[in-house]
Design a protein around this motif. Structure first.
Motif, PDB file in Angstrom:
ATOM      1  N   GLY A   1       0.814  -1.210   0.000  1.00 14.75           N
ATOM      2  CA  GLY A   1       0.000   0.000   0.000  1.00 14.75           C
ATOM      3  C   GLY A   1       0.846   1.258   0.000  1.00 14.75           C
ATOM      4  N   ILE A   2       1.967   1.224   0.690  1.00 16.38           N
ATOM      5  CA  ILE A   2       2.882   2.367   0.693  1.00 16.38           C
ATOM      6  C   ILE A   2       3.452   2.587  -0.708  1.00 16.38           C
ATOM      7  CG2 ILE A   2       5.106   3.178   1.580  1.00 16.38           C
ATOM      8  CD1 ILE A   2       4.246   1.694   4.258  1.00 16.38           C
ATOM      9  N   ALA A   3       3.823   1.505  -1.393  1.00 15.18           N
ATOM     10  CA  ALA A   3       4.307   1.633  -2.780  1.00 15.18           C
ATOM     11  C   ALA A   3       3.212   2.188  -3.685  1.00 15.18           C
ATOM     12  CB  ALA A   3       4.799   0.278  -3.294  1.00 15.18           C
ATOM     13  N   ALA A   4       1.960   1.773  -3.453  1.00 18.75           N
ATOM     14  CA  ALA A   4       0.840   2.277  -4.253  1.00 18.75           C
ATOM     15  C   ALA A   4       0.642   3.776  -4.029  1.00 18.75           C
ATOM     16  CB  ALA A   4      -0.443   1.507  -3.926  1.00 18.75           C
ATOM     17  N   VAL A   5       0.708   4.208  -2.768  1.00 19.08           N
ATOM     18  CA  VAL A   5       0.606   5.643  -2.480  1.00 19.08           C
ATOM     19  C   VAL A   5       1.732   6.386  -3.177  1.00 19.08           C
ATOM     20  CG1 VAL A   5       0.743   7.418  -0.670  1.00 19.08           C
ATOM     21  CG2 VAL A   5      -0.598   5.348  -0.274  1.00 19.08           C
ATOM     22  N   ALA A   6       2.930   5.810  -3.131  1.00 22.69           N
ATOM     23  CA  ALA A   6       4.090   6.459  -3.753  1.00 22.69           C
ATOM     24  C   ALA A   6       3.937   6.571  -5.267  1.00 22.69           C
ATOM     25  CB  ALA A   6       5.367   5.697  -3.400  1.00 22.69           C
ATOM     26  N   ALA A   7       3.185   5.681  -5.869  1.00 26.55           N
ATOM     27  CA  ALA A   7       2.939   5.757  -7.318  1.00 26.55           C
ATOM     28  C   ALA A   7       1.918   6.830  -7.653  1.00 26.55           C
ATOM     29  CB  ALA A   7       2.462   4.409  -7.842  1.00 26.55           C
TER      30      ALA A   7
ATOM     31  N   GLN B   1      12.745  -8.853   4.867  1.00 27.60           N
ATOM     32  CA  GLN B   1      12.825  -7.674   3.991  1.00 27.60           C
ATOM     33  C   GLN B   1      11.697  -7.775   2.981  1.00 27.60           C
ATOM     34  OE1 GLN B   1      16.666  -6.747   2.278  1.00 27.60           O
ATOM     35  NE2 GLN B   1      15.706  -5.845   0.474  1.00 27.60           N
ATOM     36  N   LEU B   2      10.938  -6.695   2.813  1.00 33.90           N
ATOM     37  CA  LEU B   2       9.841  -6.646   1.847  1.00 33.90           C
ATOM     38  C   LEU B   2      10.193  -5.634   0.769  1.00 33.90           C
ATOM     39  CD1 LEU B   2       8.528  -6.913   4.960  1.00 33.90           C
ATOM     40  CD2 LEU B   2       6.515  -7.289   3.568  1.00 33.90           C
ATOM     41  N   ASP B   3      10.349  -6.115  -0.449  1.00 34.87           N
ATOM     42  CA  ASP B   3      10.656  -5.258  -1.593  1.00 34.87           C
ATOM     43  C   ASP B   3       9.404  -5.144  -2.450  1.00 34.87           C
ATOM     44  OD1 ASP B   3      13.376  -4.858  -0.945  1.00 34.87           O
ATOM     45  OD2 ASP B   3      13.898  -6.801  -1.811  1.00 34.87           O
ATOM     46  N   CYS B   4       8.870  -3.930  -2.569  1.00 35.48           N
ATOM     47  CA  CYS B   4       7.595  -3.693  -3.254  1.00 35.48           C
ATOM     48  C   CYS B   4       7.800  -2.805  -4.463  1.00 35.48           C
ATOM     49  CB  CYS B   4       6.628  -2.976  -2.315  1.00 35.48           C
ATOM     50  SG  CYS B   4       6.495  -3.715  -0.692  1.00 35.48           S
ATOM     51  N   ARG B   5       7.062  -3.131  -5.535  1.00 34.54           N
ATOM     52  CA  ARG B   5       7.143  -2.300  -6.745  1.00 34.54           C
ATOM     53  C   ARG B   5       5.819  -2.368  -7.489  1.00 34.54           C
ATOM     54  NH1 ARG B   5       9.597  -6.453  -6.281  1.00 34.54           N
ATOM     55  NH2 ARG B   5       9.456  -8.263  -7.591  1.00 34.54           N
ATOM     56  N   VAL B   6       5.388  -1.205  -7.929  1.00 40.91           N
ATOM     57  CA  VAL B   6       4.218  -1.134  -8.801  1.00 40.91           C
ATOM     58  C   VAL B   6       4.705  -1.530 -10.190  1.00 40.91           C
ATOM     59  CG1 VAL B   6       2.481   0.385  -9.819  1.00 40.91           C
ATOM     60  CG2 VAL B   6       3.102   0.630  -7.400  1.00 40.91           C
ATOM     61  N   VAL B   7       4.096  -2.564 -10.760  1.00 41.55           N
ATOM     62  CA  VAL B   7       4.548  -3.063 -12.061  1.00 41.55           C
ATOM     63  C   VAL B   7       3.676  -2.568 -13.205  1.00 41.55           C
ATOM     64  CG1 VAL B   7       5.740  -5.073 -11.146  1.00 41.55           C
ATOM     65  CG2 VAL B   7       3.319  -5.253 -11.744  1.00 41.55           C
TER      66      VAL B   7
ATOM     67  N   LEU C   1      -6.846   0.617 -11.313  1.00 43.28           N
ATOM     68  CA  LEU C   1      -6.073  -0.315 -10.493  1.00 43.28           C
ATOM     69  C   LEU C   1      -4.574  -0.112 -10.657  1.00 43.28           C
ATOM     70  CD1 LEU C   1      -7.984  -3.664 -11.199  1.00 43.28           C
ATOM     71  CD2 LEU C   1      -8.119  -2.277  -9.126  1.00 43.28           C
ATOM     72  N   LEU C   2      -3.853  -0.408  -9.586  1.00 41.72           N
ATOM     73  CA  LEU C   2      -2.395  -0.515  -9.615  1.00 41.72           C
ATOM     74  C   LEU C   2      -2.050  -1.968  -9.317  1.00 41.72           C
ATOM     75  CD1 LEU C   2      -1.271   2.559  -7.487  1.00 41.72           C
ATOM     76  CD2 LEU C   2      -1.162   2.327  -9.965  1.00 41.72           C
TER      77      LEU C   2
ATOM     78  N   TRP D   1      -4.313  -2.641  -6.088  1.00 36.71           N
ATOM     79  CA  TRP D   1      -4.819  -1.565  -5.239  1.00 36.71           C
ATOM     80  C   TRP D   1      -5.748  -0.712  -6.085  1.00 36.71           C
ATOM     81  CZ3 TRP D   1      -0.926  -4.365  -3.494  1.00 36.71           C
ATOM     82  CH2 TRP D   1      -0.763  -4.480  -2.119  1.00 36.71           C
ATOM     83  N   SER D   2      -6.903  -0.418  -5.518  1.00 38.80           N
ATOM     84  CA  SER D   2      -7.911   0.365  -6.217  1.00 38.80           C
ATOM     85  C   SER D   2      -7.547   1.844  -6.181  1.00 38.80           C
ATOM     86  CB  SER D   2      -9.274   0.163  -5.549  1.00 38.80           C
ATOM     87  OG  SER D   2     -10.220   1.033  -6.110  1.00 38.80           O
ATOM     88  N   VAL D   3      -7.572   2.458  -7.341  1.00 39.45           N
ATOM     89  CA  VAL D   3      -7.284   3.883  -7.453  1.00 39.45           C
ATOM     90  C   VAL D   3      -8.554   4.697  -7.254  1.00 39.45           C
ATOM     91  CG1 VAL D   3      -6.473   5.673  -9.067  1.00 39.45           C
ATOM     92  CG2 VAL D   3      -5.351   3.440  -8.994  1.00 39.45           C
ATOM     93  N   PHE D   4      -9.711   4.099  -7.528  1.00 41.65           N
ATOM     94  CA  PHE D   4     -10.983   4.822  -7.468  1.00 41.65           C
ATOM     95  C   PHE D   4     -11.150   5.481  -6.109  1.00 41.65           C
ATOM     96  CE2 PHE D   4     -15.534   5.108  -6.559  1.00 41.65           C
ATOM     97  CZ  PHE D   4     -15.908   5.926  -7.598  1.00 41.65           C
ATOM     98  N   GLY D   5     -11.392   6.780  -6.121  1.00 44.11           N
ATOM     99  CA  GLY D   5     -11.576   7.502  -4.872  1.00 44.11           C
ATOM    100  C   GLY D   5     -10.294   7.664  -4.094  1.00 44.11           C
ATOM    101  N   ALA D   6      -9.149   7.541  -4.770  1.00 44.10           N
ATOM    102  CA  ALA D   6      -7.867   7.541  -4.074  1.00 44.10           C
ATOM    103  C   ALA D   6      -7.438   8.928  -3.607  1.00 44.10           C
ATOM    104  CB  ALA D   6      -6.780   6.953  -4.968  1.00 44.10           C
TER     105      ALA D   6
END
Length: 160
Positions: free
Chosen positions: A82-88, A113-119, A125-126, A147-152
């Motif tokens: 979710g943090i990666a999604a916010v960052a996108a 270690q958690l490595d997250c990336r929006v692909v 959607l993300l 992750w839903s962008v609607f209403g983001a």
């Protein structure tokens, strides 16, 4: 019938990320989110559509094999993804988890270690990938989520 959403709801400003003009402030913001604090999630880097976080130890009892419980690994992945999604999306974004799929490949021995990336991202959607590495750097769990962008983007009104 179209469902109507309240877009005038107030949002606590502590949940709104810092400006994307200064990525150095993001790890502290992300680490101080209430869910991050509850999980013991330490975020070390955030950039456009990426995040790296650590679960140094488990706030829950370990499994009999001394691994972190899979549900806690999933909760940490959901938060970090979710943090990666916010960052996108940017500092006023509040995306919501739509799906989260896990492949548990081996026991998740702490620290993790958690490595997250929006692909990929679209209008609604993300798509985020999250790799969880164990203390030896071995891939132990792989997550794919949307992750839903609607209403983001909330209204400009904030609480507090």
């Amino acid at each position: 019938m179209t469902k109507q959403f309240d877009t005038t709801a107030s949002v606590d400003s502590a949940f709104l990320a810092p400006s994307t003009d200064d990525w150095s402030a993001w790890p502290t913001w992300a680490s101080n989110l209430p869910v991050s604090q509850c999980l013991g999630l330490r975020v070390t880097s955030v950039g456009p559509g990426t995040a790296t976080a650590f679960l140094d130890e488990s706030p829950w009892p370990l499994n009999p094999n001394l691994a972190v419980h899979g549900g806690l690994v999933a909760a940490a992945a959901d938060q970090a993804g979710g943090i990666a999604a916010v960052a996108a999306l940017g500092e006023r974004a509040l995306p919501a988890t739509a799906t989260l799929h896990a492949e548990y490949l081996r026991p998740a021995f702490p620290g993790l270690q958690l490595d997250c990336r929006v692909v990929r991202g679209g209008k609604t959607l993300l798509f985020v990938e999250i790799d969880v590495l164990d203390r030896k750097g071995q891939l132990c769990t792989k997550f794919n989520g949307t992750w839903s962008v609607f209403g983001a983007v909330p209204s400009t009104r904030t609480a507090g």
